[in-house]
Structure formats: C-alpha cells, structure tokens
Design a protein around this motif. Sequence first.
Motif, PDB file in Angstrom:
ATOM      1  N   ILE A  55     -13.792   0.396  -1.273  1.00 21.00           N
ATOM      2  CA  ILE A  55     -12.649   0.655  -0.379  1.00 21.00           C
ATOM      3  C   ILE A  55     -13.177   1.588   0.700  1.00 21.00           C
ATOM      4  N   TRP A  98     -12.699   4.615   7.121  1.00 22.45           N
ATOM      5  CA  TRP A  98     -12.990   4.312   8.529  1.00 22.45           C
ATOM      6  C   TRP A  98     -11.862   4.907   9.358  1.00 22.45           C
ATOM      7  N   GLY A 146     -18.666  12.372   5.848  1.00 22.34           N
ATOM      8  CA  GLY A 146     -17.536  12.081   4.960  1.00 22.34           C
ATOM      9  C   GLY A 146     -17.943  11.361   3.681  1.00 22.34           C
ATOM     10  N   SER A 147     -18.690  10.278   3.839  1.00 21.36           N
ATOM     11  CA  SER A 147     -19.038   9.471   2.663  1.00 21.36           C
ATOM     12  C   SER A 147     -19.964  10.222   1.705  1.00 21.36           C
TER      13      SER A 147
HETATM   14  O1  PMV Z   1     -19.593   9.001   6.228  1.00 24.68           O
HETATM   15  P1  PMV Z   1     -19.728   8.277   7.512  1.00 24.68           P
HETATM   16  O2  PMV Z   1     -19.137   9.053   8.638  1.00 24.68           O
HETATM   17  O3  PMV Z   1     -21.156   7.848   7.757  1.00 24.68           O
HETATM   18  O4  PMV Z   1     -18.853   6.938   7.442  1.00 24.68           O
HETATM   19  C1  PMV Z   1     -19.111   5.943   6.502  1.00 24.68           C
HETATM   20  C2  PMV Z   1     -18.264   4.773   6.748  1.00 24.68           C
HETATM   21  C3  PMV Z   1     -18.545   3.550   5.892  1.00 24.68           C
HETATM   22  O5  PMV Z   1     -19.832   3.563   5.327  1.00 24.68           O
HETATM   23  C4  PMV Z   1     -18.445   2.331   6.779  1.00 24.68           C
HETATM   24  C5  PMV Z   1     -17.501   3.386   4.788  1.00 24.68           C
HETATM   25  C6  PMV Z   1     -17.586   4.317   3.629  1.00 24.68           C
HETATM   26  O6  PMV Z   1     -16.519   4.638   3.085  1.00 24.68           O
HETATM   27  O7  PMV Z   1     -18.694   4.686   3.202  1.00 24.68           O
END
Ligand code: PMV
Length: 366
Positions: free
Chosen positions: A37, A40, A171-172
């Motif tokens: 899930i 985004w 975040g992830s």
């Molecule tokens: O953590 P970010 O800012 O690199 O964003 C990750 C976004 C996705 O990998 C597309 C989705 C997710 O939940 O990991």
Amino acid sequence: MKFEEKYKKDALKLGQVKLSDRQGAISWRSPSNIALIKYWGKRQNQLPQNPSLSFTLDKSFSETSLEYRYRGNKELGVDFKFEKQTNPAFESRIKTFLKTASEFLPFINYYDFKIESSNSFPHSSGIASSASSMSALALCLVSMELKLFGTPKDEKSFFQKASFLSRLGSGSASRSVFNGFVVWGKHKNIQGSSDELAIRLNQQFSPKFNSLKDAILITSTGKKKVSSSAGHQLMENHPFAAIRFRQAKDNLQNLLEALKTGDEQMFIRIVENEALSLHAMMMASAEGFTLLNENTWKIIYKIRQYRKEHKVFITFTLDAGPNVHLLYQAKQEKQIFQFIQKELMQFCEKGHWIDDKAGRGPIKLI
Ligand code: PMV
C-alpha cells in the motif's frame, strides 16, 4: 504529535546529561522495503497523507558506519563517504537530516562525524536507497544516544525512536526498522498506528504470506526524470488527491483482511491496484509524467498471462521507478526462476534482476 512532543521533552534531558563517551563507532545494516500500500503525498514535516503497508527486504540493504568524536562547540562537522567516495549530493542530504535530527538529539551538535555508507545493490540499480540508508543512519544515531545516555530504555522504545527519526530522513525509511508486515500512518482500525512512526503488525496472518519472495526486475538503471519528493509535491493540488488517499485507506483495510484470511485473489487485486494507481497519479498530475517504460509494461503483461495459464500465485508491485517487483511464494521458487529466465530476463537491463525476499529487519554490526 504525541511522539514529537515526547522526544522534544526528552531532548531537554539529553542536553543536561554529562557526556561520558568522547569518541566511538557504531554501525548498522538496514534493509530497503517494498510497499504494497503506497505512500504518495505528504503534509508538512514528512507526515503521510495516507497509511502505507510494506514488508522489509533481505538482500537489498545499506550498511552505515558512524564514527563520532567530541568537539564541544556547536557546529555540525560531517565527513561523508558513499562507497568509499565523496558524494556532495548525498552529503548535503545527510547534513540536512542530521540538522533535523539534532532537534531531538541535541548532542549531535557537539560531535564531529565520519559517516560511511554502502549499498548491497549496485549503485544506480534503480532501487531506491533512501529507505535503507536513512534508516541505517537513524539507527546509528539512536544507538549513539543509548551509548551516551542509556536511553531509550527498552527495545520497543529504541525502534520507535529509530522509526520516528528515519521518517524525518525519508518517509518510507520509517518502515525499514521493523521486519514482517509494517504499517506507517494512522488507520482507524489499526491499533497503535501513527503518522509519526511505523509499527510492526503483530497479528496472525495466513502462512501463505509468511515467506514472500520479491524478484526485482531491473528494466532501467537510468536516473529518474522526476524525484520522489517532486512526486509527493505534485499530489498537493492533484485533482484526484482526496480520492487517492481514501482508496489507499480502503485498500489497506481490505489487504489486512486478505492477509488474515489467505485470500490470494484479493491480495493480487489490491497489490496491483496500488502499484498502478501510484503511477496513474503521476500521469494525471500537472506534470503529466511517467516513470514506467516499455519493458515495465511487457513484464506486467507476461506476469498476468503466466498467472492465468499456470494458476499460480504471482503478482507484481512497482515503486517510484520502472522496475518490477515480482512477488511469489518461496515454495514456487524453482518454477518462477524458470519463468524469469525464459520470459522476463530479456526485458531487464543487461539481464539484471535481484533475487530478494522478506527479511529479518536491521542488524547492528558494531
Ligand atoms: O520515502 P520516499 O519519499 O522515497 O517515498 C516513497 C514512495 C514510494 O516508494 C513510491 C511508496 C512507498 O510507500 O514506499
């Protein structure tokens, strides 16, 4: 902002404690994770617009070592190397992260740091390394707090804080500090879920999903046209934003149901819907871009065709890039390897793919 307030209060105490360790070294290995899930779209301070769920990988990880030396004055001193080489772009990201983290760990301002980081997967393999690298660094910093001050007091609080700090870096990354299925972001039906940090799901799930494998099929190692942070931003005035955030919440609820009951069809439907919705958001954004390429689509088509013909549990997900994560059960490994070799490798850049699986979470190396 329960945790933020708590950690800010704790920071006052951390400032007052006598600094015993003048120098030391810590090292963590932390894995990447793959979201089923998708997160985004974010609000201020790296808070997610919707909850996400992932599992942590095994072979795709970062190793980060942190050497610290007490300096005493209040200037951040960082010497950073990525795979033994200077890397100004990464270094500036690390510095920004350390500055942010110093609000919660004020002792950061009193030390010089030598940080070295490397990834198990080839540089520019198209695998997002921010989750593994930021979580590895956050784990090092919380270990440093533990060494210097004896806090956080227990394992649960240790990993909570590591997840909180990882989130501020990427975040992830907040999800990478736990093994198993992990949720980041508040969901009304998931007890303990929070926008501020991730939690490990401790429910009993169907054994069907116990040992998921993830074949990461690399269709391109090129630099992304649009970065994840730009992608998150494009959700701000996106015409479908509210619907997308609702969809992710509903998909999460239903995926949990599928995980509990062992409903493979529901699992497949939701996981693919999430992957394609993520990329649909990019296409429907003001920039109107796609990160997918021709080979991504060829692989997706082949996977669906194979599933239909062989009636086997395989599905796919995508992260913010053109590579396909082919998910299947460990017991089907032989059959799926053959499928990859015969039918999918031709679409991978230089035939490159990574044989990964759900892993055990981060490991402290030093
Ligand atoms: O953590 P970010 O800012 O690199 O964003 C990750 C976004 C996705 O990998 C597309 C989705 C997710 O939940 O990991």
